[in-house]
Design an enzyme around this catalytic site. Sequence first.
Site, PDB file in Angstrom:
ATOM      1  N   ASN A 154       6.099  -6.276  -0.311  1.00  0.00           N
ATOM      2  CA  ASN A 154       4.763  -5.740  -0.520  1.00  0.00           C
ATOM      3  C   ASN A 154       4.684  -4.940  -1.833  1.00  0.00           C
ATOM      4  O   ASN A 154       5.169  -3.818  -1.919  1.00  0.00           O
ATOM      5  CB  ASN A 154       4.435  -4.847   0.686  1.00  0.00           C
ATOM      6  CG  ASN A 154       3.012  -4.350   0.689  1.00  0.00           C
ATOM      7  OD1 ASN A 154       2.406  -4.156  -0.363  1.00  0.00           O
ATOM      8  ND2 ASN A 154       2.480  -4.134   1.866  1.00  0.00           N
TER       9      ASN A 154
ATOM     10  N   LYS B  25       3.083  -1.363  -1.819  1.00  0.00           N
ATOM     11  CA  LYS B  25       3.981  -0.288  -1.395  1.00  0.00           C
ATOM     12  C   LYS B  25       4.854   0.145  -2.565  1.00  0.00           C
ATOM     13  O   LYS B  25       5.033   1.334  -2.819  1.00  0.00           O
ATOM     14  CB  LYS B  25       4.884  -0.777  -0.243  1.00  0.00           C
ATOM     15  CG  LYS B  25       4.237  -0.675   1.110  1.00  0.00           C
ATOM     16  CD  LYS B  25       4.970  -1.465   2.194  1.00  0.00           C
ATOM     17  CE  LYS B  25       6.346  -0.972   2.514  1.00  0.00           C
ATOM     18  NZ  LYS B  25       6.837  -1.557   3.815  1.00  0.00           N
TER      19      LYS B  25
ATOM     20  N   ASP C 213       9.519   1.359   6.143  1.00  0.00           N
ATOM     21  CA  ASP C 213       8.855   0.719   7.272  1.00  0.00           C
ATOM     22  C   ASP C 213       7.723   1.622   7.745  1.00  0.00           C
ATOM     23  O   ASP C 213       7.928   2.806   7.970  1.00  0.00           O
ATOM     24  CB  ASP C 213       9.838   0.433   8.408  1.00  0.00           C
ATOM     25  CG  ASP C 213       9.279  -0.656   9.300  1.00  0.00           C
ATOM     26  OD1 ASP C 213       9.048  -1.772   8.815  1.00  0.00           O
ATOM     27  OD2 ASP C 213       9.005  -0.377  10.490  1.00  0.00           O
TER      28      ASP C 213
ATOM     29  N   TYR D  57      -4.220  -1.482   5.668  1.00  0.00           N
ATOM     30  CA  TYR D  57      -5.100  -0.725   6.554  1.00  0.00           C
ATOM     31  C   TYR D  57      -5.891   0.361   5.817  1.00  0.00           C
ATOM     32  O   TYR D  57      -6.613   1.133   6.445  1.00  0.00           O
ATOM     33  CB  TYR D  57      -4.281  -0.073   7.677  1.00  0.00           C
ATOM     34  CG  TYR D  57      -3.673  -1.063   8.664  1.00  0.00           C
ATOM     35  CD1 TYR D  57      -4.477  -1.779   9.546  1.00  0.00           C
ATOM     36  CD2 TYR D  57      -2.296  -1.276   8.723  1.00  0.00           C
ATOM     37  CE1 TYR D  57      -3.937  -2.676  10.449  1.00  0.00           C
ATOM     38  CE2 TYR D  57      -1.737  -2.170   9.632  1.00  0.00           C
ATOM     39  CZ  TYR D  57      -2.557  -2.869  10.492  1.00  0.00           C
ATOM     40  OH  TYR D  57      -2.023  -3.756  11.385  1.00  0.00           O
TER      41      TYR D  57
ATOM     42  N   LYS E  49      -4.847   9.694  -2.767  1.00  0.00           N
ATOM     43  CA  LYS E  49      -4.044   9.247  -1.616  1.00  0.00           C
ATOM     44  C   LYS E  49      -2.580   9.691  -1.734  1.00  0.00           C
ATOM     45  O   LYS E  49      -1.972  10.138  -0.768  1.00  0.00           O
ATOM     46  CB  LYS E  49      -4.128   7.709  -1.514  1.00  0.00           C
ATOM     47  CG  LYS E  49      -3.269   7.121  -0.415  1.00  0.00           C
ATOM     48  CD  LYS E  49      -3.310   5.593  -0.403  1.00  0.00           C
ATOM     49  CE  LYS E  49      -2.339   5.033   0.617  1.00  0.00           C
ATOM     50  NZ  LYS E  49      -2.190   3.572   0.567  1.00  0.00           N
TER      51      LYS E  49
ATOM     52  N   ARG F 137       3.425   7.829   2.956  1.00  0.00           N
ATOM     53  CA  ARG F 137       4.444   7.358   1.996  1.00  0.00           C
ATOM     54  C   ARG F 137       4.937   8.529   1.125  1.00  0.00           C
ATOM     55  O   ARG F 137       6.132   8.722   0.951  1.00  0.00           O
ATOM     56  CB  ARG F 137       3.812   6.264   1.122  1.00  0.00           C
ATOM     57  CG  ARG F 137       4.679   5.743  -0.020  1.00  0.00           C
ATOM     58  CD  ARG F 137       4.167   4.418  -0.514  1.00  0.00           C
ATOM     59  NE  ARG F 137       4.113   3.462   0.575  1.00  0.00           N
ATOM     60  CZ  ARG F 137       2.993   3.110   1.201  1.00  0.00           C
ATOM     61  NH1 ARG F 137       1.823   3.573   0.818  1.00  0.00           N
ATOM     62  NH2 ARG F 137       3.030   2.279   2.229  1.00  0.00           N
TER      63      ARG F 137
HETATM   64  P1  ITT Z   1       7.934  -5.000   3.748  1.00  0.00           P
HETATM   65  O1  ITT Z   1       8.304  -6.297   3.117  1.00  0.00           O
HETATM   66  O2  ITT Z   1       8.333  -3.814   2.917  1.00  0.00           O
HETATM   67  O3  ITT Z   1       8.399  -4.863   5.184  1.00  0.00           O
HETATM   68  P2  ITT Z   1       5.253  -4.983   4.923  1.00  0.00           P
HETATM   69  O4  ITT Z   1       3.909  -5.110   4.295  1.00  0.00           O
HETATM   70  O5  ITT Z   1       5.640  -5.956   5.980  1.00  0.00           O
HETATM   71  O6  ITT Z   1       6.332  -4.952   3.741  1.00  0.00           O
HETATM   72  P3  ITT Z   1       5.489  -2.704   6.803  1.00  0.00           P
HETATM   73  O7  ITT Z   1       6.000  -3.540   7.900  1.00  0.00           O
HETATM   74  O8  ITT Z   1       6.230  -1.459   6.496  1.00  0.00           O
HETATM   75  O9  ITT Z   1       5.378  -3.498   5.436  1.00  0.00           O
HETATM   76  O10 ITT Z   1       3.993  -2.240   6.984  1.00  0.00           O
HETATM   77  C1  ITT Z   1       3.258  -2.361   8.150  1.00  0.00           C
HETATM   78  C2  ITT Z   1       1.817  -2.673   7.833  1.00  0.00           C
HETATM   79  O11 ITT Z   1       1.166  -1.480   7.442  1.00  0.00           O
HETATM   80  C3  ITT Z   1       1.605  -3.709   6.719  1.00  0.00           C
HETATM   81  O12 ITT Z   1       0.561  -4.574   7.107  1.00  0.00           O
HETATM   82  C4  ITT Z   1       1.170  -2.850   5.521  1.00  0.00           C
HETATM   83  O13 ITT Z   1       0.282  -3.548   4.678  1.00  0.00           O
HETATM   84  C5  ITT Z   1       0.477  -1.683   6.221  1.00  0.00           C
HETATM   85  N1  ITT Z   1       0.554  -0.455   5.433  1.00  0.00           N
HETATM   86  C6  ITT Z   1       1.656   0.285   5.196  1.00  0.00           C
HETATM   87  N2  ITT Z   1       1.382   1.330   4.393  1.00  0.00           N
HETATM   88  C7  ITT Z   1       0.066   1.244   4.109  1.00  0.00           C
HETATM   89  C8  ITT Z   1      -0.823   2.002   3.325  1.00  0.00           C
HETATM   90  O14 ITT Z   1      -0.425   3.056   2.614  1.00  0.00           O
HETATM   91  N3  ITT Z   1      -2.101   1.603   3.247  1.00  0.00           N
HETATM   92  C9  ITT Z   1      -2.513   0.537   3.920  1.00  0.00           C
HETATM   93  N4  ITT Z   1      -1.767  -0.246   4.690  1.00  0.00           N
HETATM   94  C10 ITT Z   1      -0.469   0.105   4.782  1.00  0.00           C
END
Ligand code: ITT
Length: 183
Positions: free
Chosen positions: A10, A13, A66, A143, A162, A168
């Site tokens: 992602n 992130k 995560d 989200y 933010k 984060r």
């Molecule tokens: P990885 O490859 O790093 O695991 P991911 O997108 O699958 O990336 P996560 O499982 O940690 O990451 O994230 C869970 C969900 O929460 C995922 O759909 C993210 O887009 C969302 N998310 C995490 N942090 C966010 C933020 O700051 N704003 C909006 N959505 C967020």
Amino acid sequence: MSELYFVSSNEHKFEEAERILSNFGVNINLFKTTLEEIQSNSLSKIAERKAIDAYTKVQKPVIIEDDGLFIDYLEGFPGPYSSYVYDTIGNKGIIHLLENTELRDAKFVAIIAYCNGGNDVQLFEASISGKIASVIEKGGWGYDPIFIPQGESKTYANLSDKDKFSHRAASLKKFSDWFMHKH
Ligand code: ITT
């Protein structure tokens, strides 16, 4: 200081993490890949395994992150399943599940996991309380358009600061305090 890799699929992130950590004097590089995500009710266990998998792939010091969005009315759902739920029912689906309730409290949790070989993983967890919006705002990613942090009237998608208080930023602050001290 040795190179440090942020391993994630992602880029949003990574971009935020890079910006936040640079303020603490820590530089990171992106290693873009999809990590093994075990099925577990525990974000910590998922994070630990992701970090070990990341180290196996990169063979250099790594951090992974995560995240989970825990909604009170839904007994903490989607929590550890946030990524899958986002990719399936998405923000529309979440709003739909909360259609008939005023109970909109939620929290966003972030765990940073550091690994530099072996099975030794350091975890840094933080969370931010907030609410789920009643309509999906425009902008942001993931989200962002539906999560309103405590004390604010807009979602993450429409907050210019933010980074100041996000889940984060809080977990990365804990990580960098430890990391800078260690080096
Ligand atoms: P990885 O490859 O790093 O695991 P991911 O997108 O699958 O990336 P996560 O499982 O940690 O990451 O994230 C869970 C969900 O929460 C995922 O759909 C993210 O887009 C969302 N998310 C995490 N942090 C966010 C933020 O700051 N704003 C909006 N959505 C967020």
